[in-house]
Design a protein around this motif. Structure first.
Motif, mmCIF file in Angstrom:
data_model
loop_
_atom_site.group_PDB
_atom_site.id
_atom_site.type_symbol
_atom_site.label_atom_id
_atom_site.label_comp_id
_atom_site.label_asym_id
_atom_site.label_seq_id
_atom_site.Cartn_x
_atom_site.Cartn_y
_atom_site.Cartn_z
ATOM 1 N N ALA A 73 -54.440 -41.871 3.552
ATOM 2 C CA ALA A 73 -52.979 -41.752 3.421
ATOM 3 C C ALA A 73 -52.538 -41.044 2.139
ATOM 4 O O ALA A 73 -51.463 -41.330 1.611
ATOM 5 C CB ALA A 73 -52.308 -43.118 3.544
ATOM 6 N N SER A 291 -53.235 -45.213 9.770
ATOM 7 C CA SER A 291 -52.360 -46.101 10.551
ATOM 8 C C SER A 291 -51.050 -45.384 10.888
ATOM 9 O O SER A 291 -49.982 -45.803 10.430
ATOM 10 C CB SER A 291 -52.059 -47.353 9.713
ATOM 11 O OG SER A 291 -51.575 -46.970 8.416
ATOM 12 N N CYS A 487 -49.437 -43.117 0.417
ATOM 13 C CA CYS A 487 -48.473 -43.974 1.117
ATOM 14 C C CYS A 487 -48.690 -45.431 0.711
ATOM 15 O O CYS A 487 -49.825 -45.871 0.543
ATOM 16 C CB CYS A 487 -48.679 -43.829 2.615
ATOM 17 S SG CYS A 487 -47.535 -44.824 3.584
HETATM 18 FE FE1 SF4 Z 1 -49.152 -43.198 7.683
HETATM 19 FE FE2 SF4 Z 1 -47.523 -43.854 5.702
HETATM 20 FE FE3 SF4 Z 1 -47.215 -41.510 6.937
HETATM 21 FE FE4 SF4 Z 1 -46.639 -43.789 8.226
HETATM 22 S S1 SF4 Z 1 -45.561 -42.951 6.395
HETATM 23 S S2 SF4 Z 1 -47.770 -42.051 9.041
HETATM 24 S S3 SF4 Z 1 -48.183 -45.189 7.389
HETATM 25 S S4 SF4 Z 1 -48.972 -42.169 5.700
#
Ligand code: SF4
Length: 614
Positions: A73, A291, A487
């Motif tokens: 992420a 995720s 993230c």
């Molecule tokens: Fe993944 Fe975060 Fe993007 Fe959602 S906002 S797709 S959890 S990286």
């Protein structure tokens, strides 16, 4: 430098000059990246009192050391500037794939200075940087523009854009990317529009050097496995934040009818399961996400494709404006995305306008037509007027606080904002710590920095002791993710452990941070952005931290928390406790002692030079 693109790209749009400067290693070590870099650059380079929409403002785009690496992420980027929405420090983050691309092109920071005289876009292919004509794109929707530029430049480019709202300087215009990801808050799209920059297109082909490649690969794999093993991964992945509205309604936190209530009859029709059945085409994730929470949708009755709506959109457009049909919310989300409007502010402002109409504060003549909660035509009409700055839209385009001041009467009491920024999607009269989190957020009433509704439930909302401490803890942890390019939702939503991050940062950057060091740096930025607001506004302090009168003068009208109110006494208790723990004075201003303790001596000097008494 390990873990970084290694360069700062500076583009002066007035003169057309460009410079690539190496990123100073000490800056990287002391401010980590992204939000840390943005806050430090804006403090150092902006003169106090400048017009946020003038050429003296700078739009700083920055990502962090984990972006574009094998760490799960690592796809986040932030934009910062003096905010045209609030007049203080502004910043907004977004996911997608452009953060990684920026690193591959060799940049950790891109600074846009000055203003172009005609529409342009920024073309970046590694060290080939050009300011190109964008007259063929001006006036196009944000998503249409991304598509047009992809067709023109090729799929290898990652692109962020603004829509017509940004071009016309609507104060809550967003920056869009990846066909539905937005840096929505504090008017960063407005600043981009003021510089006449329609888009930034980046393609990078370089590697990111890592301090310990083998350890990063192993740790990245371990983190990925750790995320995959989390129990609630499937639930999160199936629905993303769209799974939250029913929960928020059941606990009495779903903003309803311009925050008059916290419970929406028919809210179950907005549930992620309904959305999945009716609209979802595919799941969609940011760079390296284990995720994926994005839900790419086809809204059949309106024949449009859109990413989302996410929770905040469903809350502010759905609950706040009384829509209980997920396809209507999806359609309005699509319109906001094309126009380039932040859905939180747009839903908040339009809910406010609908209430003004109901109360006779806004007449049919002023509005240009009848306005009604839950009426698609009313919402669409206002949205288009706002984006075009026509009629009533020209007042609403300035934000809910300004609109309330113009409309007069009691309107300011139910303009749901703090510091001029429209309130995010949780009604918090029954959630004091969350109320405090939004009151004290450095950007205005925004959930990005701290969100603590579950703490209020777990500890009990009548217990006020410990609330400020919890908010402060979260205000250091959550924005920490906006410094590393990662993230935070893996930590927030699936319970992925925080302890992984100092270790992986060590492998990526070679800097030997402890978790405590990282939280201290995050805290340092918090004091810096508070000082930024004080440098801008001589009367800054406690009075800027209060919520609108609706929350302490009117009770919640329905649902499980009907009759609840938050007293002024409670608000003052929370603020006193918060300021004390922050080491600020009773007016909520940073003290000399605290700033010195945080290593912010340069801030003390500058505040004194501006006549602030410490
Ligand atoms: Fe993944 Fe975060 Fe993007 Fe959602 S906002 S797709 S959890 S990286």
């Amino acid at each position: 430098m390990y873990g970084y693109g290694g360069n700062i790209l500076r583009i002066n749009l007035t003169s057309g000059e460009m410079h690539i400067q190496p990123l100073p290693p000490e800056m990287a070590r002391q401010w980590i990246g992204q939000r840390g870099f943005i806050a430090k650059i804006l403090w150092d380079e902006l003169k106090p009192g400048i017009d946020p929409l003038g050429p003296e403002n700078k739009l700083v785009m920055s990502t962090g050391p984990l972006a574009g690496t094998l760490v799960p992420a690592g796809g986040k980027v932030s934009f910062g500037a003096k905010s045209p929405a609030t007049g203080i420090y502004g910043e907004s983050c977004m996911g997608g794939h452009i953060a990684a691309e920026m690193k591959y092109a060799g940049y950790d920071v891109i600074i846009l200075e000055g203003a172009a005289s005609r529409p342009c876009y920024i073309y970046i292919k590694d060290n080939q940087v050009e300011i190109r004509d964008a007259s063929h794109l001006w006036g196009k929707g944000a998503i249409q523009t991304e598509k047009a530029l992809k067709d023109e430049l090729g799929e290898a480019f990652q692109i962020c854009t603004i829509g017509p709202a940004g071009e016309r300087l609507v104060k809550y215009a967003c920056i869009s990317h990846d066909f539905g990801r937005q840096a929505g808050r504090t008017g960063m799209g407005t600043v981009m529009g003021s510089k006449k920059v329609k888009a930034i297109a980046i393609c990078g082909q370089q590697a990111i050097p890592l301090a310990d490649l083998k350890a990063t690969v192993e740790k990245g794999k371990e983190m990925l496995k750790g995320c995959f093993a989390k129990e609630n991964l499937d639930e999160w992945q199936n629905y993303g934040t769209a799974g939250v509205p029913v929960w928020a309604n059941n606990i009495g936190a779903f903003p309803t009818k311009n925050f008059q209530s916290s419970y929406l009859e028919g809210n179950e029709n907005l549930d992620g399961k309904v959305m999945r059945e009716k609209m979802v085409v595919t799941d969609k994730g940011c760079f390296g996400c284990p995720s994926p929470c994005g839900k790419y949708c086809y809204v059949k009755p309106y024949n449009v494709y859109t990413e989302g709506p996410e929770y905040e959109t469903t809350a502010l457009i759905g609950g706040n404006c009384l829509f209980t049909n997920i396809e209507q919310v999806g359609y309005l989300n699509y319109l906001c995305d094309e126009l380039g409007l932040d859905t939180i502010s747009a839903g908040n402002v339009i809910g406010f306008a609908m209430e003004c109409f109901e109360k006779g504060i806004l007449t049919k003549e002023q509005a240009g037509r009848e306005l009604k909660f839950g009426d698609l035509a009313s919402f669409q009409y206002l949205l288009e007027k706002i984006a075009a700055r026509e009629g009533i839209g020209n007042i609403l385009a300035e934000g809910v606080k300004y609109a309330a001041e113009q409309l007069g009467g009691d309107a300011i009491k139910f303009a749901i904002q703090v510091k001029g920024l429209e309130w995010s999607g949780y009604e918090s009269r029954s959630a004091p710590s969350n109320m405090l989190a939004y009151m004290t957020c450095d950007l205005g009433a925004h959930h990005n920095r701290a969100w603590s509704v579950t703490h209020d439930i777990a500890v009990g909302r009548r217990v006020l002791e410990g609330k400020a401490q919890k908010v402060i803890e979260l205000q250091h942890i959550r924005p920490f993710f906006d410094m590393i390019g990662c993230c935070r939702l893996q930590w927030v939503e699936i319970g992925f452990e925080l302890a992984h991050y100092p270790e992986v940062l060590r492998y990526v950057t070679g800097f030997d941070y402890t978790q405590d060091d990282l939280m201290k740096i995050s805290e340092k930025v918090w004091h810096l952005t508070r000082a930024f607001a004080w440098r801008e506004l001589a009367d800054y302090g406690r009075k800027y931290d209060y919520p609108p009168a609706r929350f302490y003068e009117e009770t919640v009208t329905g649902g499980p928390n009907a009759g609840d109110i938050i007293s002024m006494e409670t608000l003052d208790f929370l603020l006193d406790d918060y300021y004390r723990l922050r080491g600020w004075d009773k007016n909520g201003l940073p003290t000399r002692q605290k700033l010195a303790q945080m290593g912010l001596d340069f801030v003390i000097e500058e505040l004194e030079a501006c006549g602030r008494k410490l």
